[in-house]
Write an enzyme that holds these catalytic residues in place. Structure first.
Site, PDB file in Angstrom:
ATOM      1  N   SER A  20      38.265  26.839  38.072  1.00 43.26           N
ATOM      2  CA  SER A  20      37.515  28.010  37.591  1.00 43.26           C
ATOM      3  C   SER A  20      37.044  27.810  36.152  1.00 43.26           C
ATOM      4  O   SER A  20      36.413  28.693  35.583  1.00 43.26           O
ATOM      5  CB  SER A  20      38.390  29.268  37.679  1.00 43.26           C
ATOM      6  OG  SER A  20      39.623  29.062  37.015  1.00 43.26           O
ATOM      7  N   ASN A 107      49.506  34.166  36.280  1.00 47.85           N
ATOM      8  CA  ASN A 107      49.113  35.405  36.953  1.00 47.85           C
ATOM      9  C   ASN A 107      49.043  36.586  35.989  1.00 47.85           C
ATOM     10  O   ASN A 107      48.090  37.370  36.028  1.00 47.85           O
ATOM     11  CB  ASN A 107      50.081  35.717  38.100  1.00 47.85           C
ATOM     12  CG  ASN A 107      50.052  34.635  39.171  1.00 47.85           C
ATOM     13  OD1 ASN A 107      49.172  33.770  39.153  1.00 47.85           O
ATOM     14  ND2 ASN A 107      51.010  34.671  40.089  1.00 47.85           N
ATOM     15  N   THR A 152       8.541  66.971  43.274  1.00 44.23           N
ATOM     16  CA  THR A 152       9.583  66.841  44.292  1.00 44.23           C
ATOM     17  C   THR A 152       8.896  66.144  45.459  1.00 44.23           C
ATOM     18  O   THR A 152       7.701  66.356  45.687  1.00 44.23           O
ATOM     19  CB  THR A 152      10.148  68.205  44.747  1.00 44.23           C
ATOM     20  OG1 THR A 152       9.106  68.942  45.381  1.00 44.23           O
ATOM     21  CG2 THR A 152      10.676  69.018  43.565  1.00 44.23           C
ATOM     22  N   HIS A 153       9.619  65.307  46.158  1.00 38.21           N
ATOM     23  CA  HIS A 153       9.041  64.467  47.238  1.00 38.21           C
ATOM     24  C   HIS A 153       7.886  63.613  46.719  1.00 38.21           C
ATOM     25  O   HIS A 153       7.017  63.224  47.489  1.00 38.21           O
ATOM     26  CB  HIS A 153       8.541  65.322  48.412  1.00 38.21           C
ATOM     27  CG  HIS A 153       9.485  66.400  48.837  1.00 38.21           C
ATOM     28  ND1 HIS A 153      10.397  66.246  49.854  1.00 38.21           N
ATOM     29  CD2 HIS A 153       9.692  67.650  48.348  1.00 38.21           C
ATOM     30  CE1 HIS A 153      11.106  67.361  49.990  1.00 38.21           C
ATOM     31  NE2 HIS A 153      10.704  68.219  49.086  1.00 38.21           N
ATOM     32  N   ASN A 282       0.811  43.955  33.874  1.00 35.39           N
ATOM     33  CA  ASN A 282       1.914  44.262  34.793  1.00 35.39           C
ATOM     34  C   ASN A 282       3.177  44.674  34.032  1.00 35.39           C
ATOM     35  O   ASN A 282       3.505  44.071  33.014  1.00 35.39           O
ATOM     36  CB  ASN A 282       2.218  43.039  35.668  1.00 35.39           C
ATOM     37  CG  ASN A 282       1.049  42.666  36.549  1.00 35.39           C
ATOM     38  OD1 ASN A 282       0.275  43.548  36.957  1.00 35.39           O
ATOM     39  ND2 ASN A 282       0.897  41.389  36.822  1.00 35.39           N
ATOM     40  N   GLU A 287       9.951  46.267  36.304  1.00 35.66           N
ATOM     41  CA  GLU A 287      10.243  45.819  37.675  1.00 35.66           C
ATOM     42  C   GLU A 287      11.555  45.031  37.732  1.00 35.66           C
ATOM     43  O   GLU A 287      12.337  45.167  38.664  1.00 35.66           O
ATOM     44  CB  GLU A 287       9.089  44.962  38.202  1.00 35.66           C
ATOM     45  CG  GLU A 287       7.828  45.770  38.442  1.00 35.66           C
ATOM     46  CD  GLU A 287       6.630  44.854  38.676  1.00 35.66           C
ATOM     47  OE1 GLU A 287       6.300  44.641  39.842  1.00 35.66           O
ATOM     48  OE2 GLU A 287       6.050  44.361  37.697  1.00 35.66           O
ATOM     49  N   TYR A 314      49.833  38.270  43.755  1.00 35.70           N
ATOM     50  CA  TYR A 314      48.637  37.489  43.457  1.00 35.70           C
ATOM     51  C   TYR A 314      48.240  36.576  44.624  1.00 35.70           C
ATOM     52  O   TYR A 314      49.088  36.014  45.307  1.00 35.70           O
ATOM     53  CB  TYR A 314      48.888  36.634  42.200  1.00 35.70           C
ATOM     54  CG  TYR A 314      47.711  35.745  41.839  1.00 35.70           C
ATOM     55  CD1 TYR A 314      46.644  36.252  41.105  1.00 35.70           C
ATOM     56  CD2 TYR A 314      47.659  34.407  42.263  1.00 35.70           C
ATOM     57  CE1 TYR A 314      45.547  35.447  40.791  1.00 35.70           C
ATOM     58  CE2 TYR A 314      46.575  33.603  41.951  1.00 35.70           C
ATOM     59  CZ  TYR A 314      45.522  34.129  41.213  1.00 35.70           C
ATOM     60  OH  TYR A 314      44.451  33.336  40.916  1.00 35.70           O
ATOM     61  N   GLN A 319      40.704  34.860  42.105  1.00 37.97           N
ATOM     62  CA  GLN A 319      39.923  34.105  41.129  1.00 37.97           C
ATOM     63  C   GLN A 319      38.422  34.396  41.309  1.00 37.97           C
ATOM     64  O   GLN A 319      37.627  34.163  40.400  1.00 37.97           O
ATOM     65  CB  GLN A 319      40.214  32.609  41.309  1.00 37.97           C
ATOM     66  CG  GLN A 319      39.475  31.707  40.363  1.00 37.97           C
ATOM     67  CD  GLN A 319      40.062  30.294  40.363  1.00 37.97           C
ATOM     68  OE1 GLN A 319      41.103  30.045  39.770  1.00 37.97           O
ATOM     69  NE2 GLN A 319      39.421  29.377  41.060  1.00 37.97           N
ATOM     70  N   LYS A 322      35.918  36.903  38.839  1.00 44.17           N
ATOM     71  CA  LYS A 322      35.272  36.740  37.525  1.00 44.17           C
ATOM     72  C   LYS A 322      33.758  36.629  37.575  1.00 44.17           C
ATOM     73  O   LYS A 322      33.055  37.315  36.826  1.00 44.17           O
ATOM     74  CB  LYS A 322      35.867  35.537  36.799  1.00 44.17           C
ATOM     75  CG  LYS A 322      37.214  35.902  36.216  1.00 44.17           C
ATOM     76  CD  LYS A 322      37.986  34.723  35.729  1.00 44.17           C
ATOM     77  CE  LYS A 322      39.455  34.964  35.961  1.00 44.17           C
ATOM     78  NZ  LYS A 322      39.850  35.022  37.401  1.00 44.17           N
TER      79      LYS A 322
HETATM   80  N1  ARG Z   1      42.394  30.734  37.451  1.00 41.45           N
HETATM   81  C1  ARG Z   1      43.280  31.675  38.057  1.00 41.45           C
HETATM   82  C2  ARG Z   1      42.537  32.987  38.352  1.00 41.45           C
HETATM   83  O1  ARG Z   1      41.536  33.175  37.782  1.00 41.45           O
HETATM   84  C3  ARG Z   1      44.439  31.959  37.148  1.00 41.45           C
HETATM   85  C4  ARG Z   1      45.676  32.369  37.856  1.00 41.45           C
HETATM   86  C5  ARG Z   1      46.160  31.264  38.717  1.00 41.45           C
HETATM   87  N2  ARG Z   1      47.471  31.519  39.174  1.00 41.45           N
HETATM   88  C6  ARG Z   1      48.014  30.729  40.120  1.00 41.45           C
HETATM   89  N3  ARG Z   1      49.209  30.990  40.469  1.00 41.45           N
HETATM   90  N4  ARG Z   1      47.363  29.765  40.667  1.00 41.45           N
HETATM   91  O2  ARG Z   1      42.940  33.779  39.147  1.00 41.45           O
END
Ligand code: ARG
Length: 455
Positions: A20, A107, A152-153, A282, A287, A314, A319, A322
């Protein structure tokens, strides 16, 4: 990376799906701040020797500088921001680095970092929304008495003022701000110290870390702290509603700029030309504001689908939280700035707005109301009489005030000369003095009140 249990490395595709770092590097400042708070607490609780704590703090400061000056090299093999920082810390200060991870887990780390990051985003977005409200209020004051058709409408309905229309958006954005503030209040609990899921046997002090990081309190349940992402979903839900508001504002700007409406102009700063049709101007920015709302709604839907059905605590699925949140936040921050820029740039055409308000029988309701007030008709009957008058005017392609008194009296003998007064659009807006109404005097007061309430 995983020490004793592992002898082989990951498959290339495993690394690609697992890593990640390409996106969560955005959390570097929060990750380092949380590590520093954790380290300080460990020292105070005598879990970590002060000299190790000192080395860790200095190492983390160095890493922050390296990342900020662009000399830090991120490594995908180290998966994420947490491991990248820790590995660099080890290279900088040696074995003491390994003691930082006492009594915590990635976590609770990631849940903490992400909350800290989102908190800052919400604050920045709120400031942007306030600026947009200021731009709308300025337009409202400048055009408190500029008459335009209200719809309206999308059918011309009754005359309103441009200022009143602007203030409608000020109210919507005020509620958006409220939703964001509300989400911020609930997200401001600290997961740090929840460790992997169950808490820890070390004598940590979670109040200390919570306070050091500006949280209101530590999260009460360790399993909840590491496994829920409702704080992100609340942001996205509030963001989706906000994006919907942006989209409606944008749509109105698109309509108003069109030849057929011709109500407002945007300067060159917010218009684009056509590569083939030289006459075109434009409203691309509007838009795109309208179009980008889709991304934010999709982010909310996407994360809901990721989270739904996940068992506690978890799971790596999380992940996936994000990228949609980053994208939605970036989209919203850009959108709010573009919206404010366009609102400031809008040049309403009072003549065109008035002309539009004066055609299409927009004062028909005023006529019906007058029949109730001055001639004593029940409203339903007044509605019928007015309809007949509109029909007669339309058939001869005239406005209501072009009908002679004799023509009107032929439809209903109770009509008198006084009726002409209510057929003027200015009179129509001036008469709408009920609380929240469009009378220019009320719009001025509402704009002043909005300044007090929102700016
Ligand atoms: N990169 C992970 C996430 O964004 C961090 C947590 C990972 N934890 C694990 N036990 N693998 O969720």
């Amino acid at each position: 990376m995983w020490g004793g249990r592992f002898t082989g490395g990951p498959a290339d595709t495993m690394e690609r799906i697992n890593a990640s770092i390409d996106f969560d590097r955005r959390l570097y400042a929060q990750d380092i701040a949380a590590s520093k708070a954790h380290c300080q607490m460990l020292v105070r609780q005598s879990i970590l020797r002060p000299e190790d704590g000192e080395a860790i703090q200095q190492g983390l400061d160095t890493i922050l500088r390296e990342i900020e000056t662009g000399t830090f090299s991120f490594d995908r093999a180290l998966e994420d921001i947490h491991m990248n920082v820790e590995a660099r810390l080890k290279a900088l200060i040696g074995d003491a680095a390994g003691r930082l991870h006492t009594a915590r887990s990635r976590n609770d780390q990631v849940a903490t970092d992400f909350r800290l990051w989102l908190r800052d985003e919400i604050d920045a977005l709120e400031a942007g929304l306030q600026d947009l409200q200021a731009a709308l209020i300025d337009q409202a004051e400048a055009h408190a008495a500029t008459v335009m058709p209200g719809y309206t409408h999308l059918q011309p309905a009754q005359p309103v003022t441009f200022g009143h229309h602007m203030l409608a958006y000020v109210e919507m954005l005020g509620r958006d701000r409220g939703r964001l503030r509300d989400a911020r209040r609930r997200l401001n609990e600290c997961p740090l110290g929840a460790a992997a899921l169950a808490g820890t046997s070390f004598p940590i002090d979670r109040d200390q870390t919570a306070e050091a990081l500006g949280f209101d309190r530590p999260a009460a349940n360790s399993m909840d702290a590491v496994s829920d992402r409702d704080f992100a979903l609340e942001f996205l839900a509030a963001g989706a509603i906000l994006a919907m508001h942006f989209s409606r504002l944008a749509e109105e700007i698109v309509l108003w700029c069109s030849q057929n409406f011709g109500f407002v102009a945007l300067s060159d700063a917010f218009s684009t030309g056509s590569s083939i049709m030289p006459q075109k101007r434009n409203p691309d920015a509007a838009e795109l504001l309208r179009g980008k709302s889709g991304r934010v709604v999709a982010a909310f839907n996407g994360l809901m689908l990721v989270m739904k059905g996940l068992p506690l605590a978890y799971g790596k699925d999380m992940q996936e939280d994000k990228e949609p949140v980053f994208d939605a936040a970036d989209t919203l921050q850009l959108s709010v700035q573009v919206a404010a820029g366009m609102v400031r740039d809008l040049q309403p055409d009072p003549e065109a707005l008035r002309q539009a308000a004066e055609s299409g029988y927009l004062t028909a309701t005023d006529l019906a109301d007058w029949l109730v007030r001055a001639a004593g008709l029940p409203f339903r009957e007044a509605h019928h009489v007015t309809g007949a008058l509109v029909k007669q005017a339309a058939e001869t392609d005239r406005d209501l005030h072009d009908l002679s008194l004799a023509e009107m009296q032929a439809v209903d003998p109770r009509i008198s000369e006084g009726v002409y007064q209510v057929l003027a659009v200015d009179r129509a807006v001036e008469s709408r003095t009920s609380f929240g109404g469009t009378a220019p005097e009320l719009v001025r007061k509402a704009a002043a009140a909005a300044r007090e309430r929102f700016l």
